[in-house]
Design a protein around this motif. Structure first.
Motif, short mmCIF file in Angstrom:
data_model
loop_
_atom_site.label_atom_id
_atom_site.label_comp_id
_atom_site.label_asym_id
_atom_site.label_seq_id
_atom_site.Cartn_x
_atom_site.Cartn_y
_atom_site.Cartn_z
N TYR A 1 -5.74 -0.18 -10.45
CA TYR A 1 -7.12 -0.68 -10.34
C TYR A 1 -7.27 -1.97 -11.14
CZ TYR A 1 -12.27 -0.19 -10.54
OH TYR A 1 -13.63 -0.35 -10.43
N GLY A 2 -7.82 -3.00 -10.50
CA GLY A 2 -8.00 -4.28 -11.19
C GLY A 2 -9.00 -5.14 -10.43
N LYS A 3 -8.99 -6.42 -10.74
CA LYS A 3 -9.96 -7.34 -10.13
C LYS A 3 -9.93 -7.28 -8.59
CE LYS A 3 -10.31 -11.95 -8.91
NZ LYS A 3 -9.47 -13.07 -8.63
N LEU A 4 -8.72 -7.26 -8.03
CA LEU A 4 -8.59 -7.23 -6.56
C LEU A 4 -9.30 -5.99 -5.98
CD1 LEU A 4 -7.21 -8.45 -4.00
CD2 LEU A 4 -5.28 -6.93 -4.47
N SER A 5 -9.11 -4.82 -6.63
CA SER A 5 -9.73 -3.59 -6.13
C SER A 5 -11.25 -3.68 -6.21
CB SER A 5 -9.30 -2.37 -6.94
OG SER A 5 -8.12 -2.57 -7.66
N VAL A 6 -11.76 -4.22 -7.31
CA VAL A 6 -13.22 -4.28 -7.50
C VAL A 6 -13.85 -5.21 -6.45
CG1 VAL A 6 -15.08 -4.86 -9.13
CG2 VAL A 6 -12.97 -3.83 -9.98
N ILE A 7 -13.21 -6.36 -6.25
CA ILE A 7 -13.77 -7.31 -5.27
C ILE A 7 -13.67 -6.75 -3.85
CG2 ILE A 7 -13.43 -9.62 -4.25
CD1 ILE A 7 -14.83 -9.68 -6.99
N ALA A 8 -12.54 -6.09 -3.55
CA ALA A 8 -12.40 -5.49 -2.21
C ALA A 8 -13.44 -4.40 -1.99
CB ALA A 8 -10.99 -4.93 -2.04
N GLU A 9 -13.70 -3.61 -3.03
CA GLU A 9 -14.70 -2.53 -2.95
C GLU A 9 -16.10 -3.09 -2.68
OE1 GLU A 9 -14.84 0.59 -2.79
OE2 GLU A 9 -16.77 1.20 -3.59
N LEU A 10 -16.34 -4.26 -3.21
CA LEU A 10 -17.65 -4.89 -3.00
C LEU A 10 -17.92 -5.11 -1.51
CD1 LEU A 10 -20.14 -6.43 -4.13
CD2 LEU A 10 -18.67 -8.41 -4.43
N TYR A 11 -16.92 -5.58 -0.79
CA TYR A 11 -17.16 -5.98 0.60
C TYR A 11 -16.71 -4.97 1.66
CZ TYR A 11 -17.88 -10.54 -1.51
OH TYR A 11 -18.35 -11.57 -2.27
N PHE B 1 4.06 -11.12 2.86
CA PHE B 1 3.60 -11.11 1.47
C PHE B 1 3.06 -12.46 1.02
CE2 PHE B 1 4.35 -11.17 -3.18
CZ PHE B 1 3.38 -10.23 -3.50
N SER B 2 3.68 -13.54 1.52
CA SER B 2 3.29 -14.87 1.05
C SER B 2 1.83 -15.20 1.36
CB SER B 2 4.19 -15.93 1.68
OG SER B 2 4.16 -15.81 3.07
N ILE B 3 1.21 -14.52 2.33
CA ILE B 3 -0.19 -14.87 2.62
C ILE B 3 -1.19 -13.75 2.29
CG2 ILE B 3 0.41 -16.60 4.38
CD1 ILE B 3 -0.77 -14.57 6.48
N THR B 4 -0.73 -12.68 1.63
CA THR B 4 -1.67 -11.55 1.41
C THR B 4 -2.91 -11.96 0.61
OG1 THR B 4 -0.07 -10.78 -0.20
CG2 THR B 4 -0.32 -9.44 1.74
N SER B 5 -2.71 -12.63 -0.54
CA SER B 5 -3.90 -12.97 -1.34
C SER B 5 -4.83 -13.92 -0.61
CB SER B 5 -3.50 -13.57 -2.68
OG SER B 5 -2.89 -12.57 -3.45
N PRO B 6 -4.31 -15.06 -0.08
CA PRO B 6 -5.25 -15.92 0.66
C PRO B 6 -5.85 -15.24 1.89
CG PRO B 6 -2.99 -16.79 0.79
CD PRO B 6 -2.99 -15.68 -0.23
N LEU B 7 -5.09 -14.30 2.48
CA LEU B 7 -5.65 -13.62 3.65
C LEU B 7 -6.84 -12.74 3.27
CD1 LEU B 7 -5.23 -13.21 6.76
CD2 LEU B 7 -4.33 -10.98 6.11
N ILE B 8 -6.80 -12.10 2.12
CA ILE B 8 -7.94 -11.27 1.69
C ILE B 8 -9.16 -12.18 1.49
CG2 ILE B 8 -8.86 -9.70 -0.11
CD1 ILE B 8 -6.58 -8.50 1.70
N GLU B 9 -8.93 -13.36 0.91
CA GLU B 9 -10.05 -14.31 0.75
C GLU B 9 -10.58 -14.73 2.12
OE1 GLU B 9 -9.09 -17.63 -1.82
OE2 GLU B 9 -8.22 -16.20 -3.24
N ALA C 1 -7.11 0.67 -4.81
CA ALA C 1 -7.22 1.54 -5.99
C ALA C 1 -8.68 1.77 -6.41
CB ALA C 1 -6.45 0.93 -7.16
N SER C 2 -8.92 2.95 -6.97
CA SER C 2 -10.23 3.32 -7.51
C SER C 2 -10.12 3.41 -9.04
CB SER C 2 -10.65 4.68 -6.95
OG SER C 2 -10.76 4.56 -5.55
N PRO C 3 -11.26 3.51 -9.74
CA PRO C 3 -11.19 3.63 -11.20
C PRO C 3 -10.27 4.78 -11.64
CG PRO C 3 -13.44 3.33 -10.50
CD PRO C 3 -12.64 3.45 -9.26
N HIS C 4 -9.73 4.65 -12.83
CA HIS C 4 -8.82 5.62 -13.45
C HIS C 4 -7.43 5.58 -12.84
CE1 HIS C 4 -12.13 7.38 -15.67
NE2 HIS C 4 -12.81 7.33 -14.55
#
Ligand code: SAM
Length: 278
Positions: free
Chosen positions: A152-162, A111-119, A145-148
């Motif tokens: 769903y939040g910033k992380l989902s939107v950015i992940a969906e982009l790539y 868990f400690s590296i999940t956010s930096p790992l996504i980056e 997560a998808s809309p609704h």
């Protein structure tokens, strides 16, 4: 001295789950796979059975020693003692003057590296095709997560982009030792060959900031959140201007951030960016 608690060393003790993860990754002989945090090799063992070349990056020197002894006779395994976040895929896979094409990344991620790992994955996306990751359940839910959906939040939107994002399966916490506090989820991220919207790289930091503002007040309408971020909750002029923009873009004026798609966020962001003053 290494702070082991921060390394999230909860080892998989279920052979069935390890086999299932390796099968879900659909690895073939000839593939090159980077395994993040092999630990004591629970997954590594099954990955090796596929005949793929495995490059395992483990931060803990004690575990690296153990892995080297355990897998001493394996020709297809390279074990690297380092922090994955400081590595690049091209450096990891460079052999002589040849760079292998890496097809897959796999790992049971602390868990400690999940956010930096996504980056890290976003940064390294030109060099891999797919990542199969076991993550803390709540984090995985936010990532895919998808809309609704409440997650769903910033992380989902950015992940969906790539990435194309896919849920694979849940894993109960008692499948690990020591038993962690929460369950895990296995998800698959496939790098998009082509982005679905025309995002310029230099716009990403301000787009991310915009998303933070949009989701900052989840219970409020998007209009209210934007009013707050543009600094004039009480300004009628600002409200009217924002209302006009939403209407022009065919976005319902009482919509909440969690109802917008990536494309809608992007259109709105670009439109607001163009406004001289708000
Ligand atoms: N793959 C093993 C398993 O499923 O049993 C171990 C999983 S355990 C949750 C996470 C592993 O990642 C640990 O072995 C830990 O030492 C390692 N690790 C933690 N942070 C790391 C980092 N930044 N780079 C590489 N490995 C890391």
């Amino acid at each position: 001295m290494m702070n082991k608690r921060r390394l999230g060393q909860n080892f998989l003790i279920s052979t069935r789950i390890a086999r299932r993860i390796a099968q879900t990754a659909a690895i073939r002989a000839g593939d090159t796979v980077i395994e993040i945090g092999p630990g004591k090799g629970a997954l590594t063992r099954h990955l090796l059975k596929t005949g793929a070349r495995i490059i395992a990056v483990e931060i803990d020197p004690y575990l690296v020693q153990l892995l080297r002894e355990k897998f001493a006779s394996e020709q297809n395994l390279v074990i690297i003692n380092d922090d994955i976040l400081t590595q690049s895929i091209s450096a990891l896979t460079h052999q002589g003057n040849q760079t292998e094409s890496v097809t897959k990344i796999i790992g049971n991620i602390p868990f400690s590296i999940t956010s930096p790992l996504i980056e890290w994955l976003i940064h390294e996306k030109p060099f891999f095709h797919q990542a199969l990751l076991m993550l803390q359940k709540e984090f995985a839910a936010r990532l895919i997560a998808s809309p609704h959906n409440k997650d769903y939040g910033k992380l989902s939107v950015i992940a969906e982009l790539y990435f194309e994002r896919k849920f694979s399966f849940d894993v109960k916490k008692n499948m690990f030792y020591p038993v962690p506090k929460v369950d895990a989820t296995v998800i698959k991220l496939t790098v998009r060959d082509k982005l679905t919207i025309p995002v310029q790289n230099n716009a990403i930091p301000s787009f991310e900031e915009f998303l933070i503002h949009c989701f900052a007040h989840r219970r409020k309408t998007l209009l209210k959140s934007l009013q707050v971020s543009y600094g004039g909750k009480k300004s009628a002029a600002l409200k009217n201007k924002l209302l006009g923009i939403l209407t022009d873009l065919n976005i319902k004026t009482n919509i909440r951030a969690e109802q917008l798609t990536l494309a809608e966020f992007w259109t709105l962001f670009k439109h607001l960016d163009k406004q001289e003053s708000l």
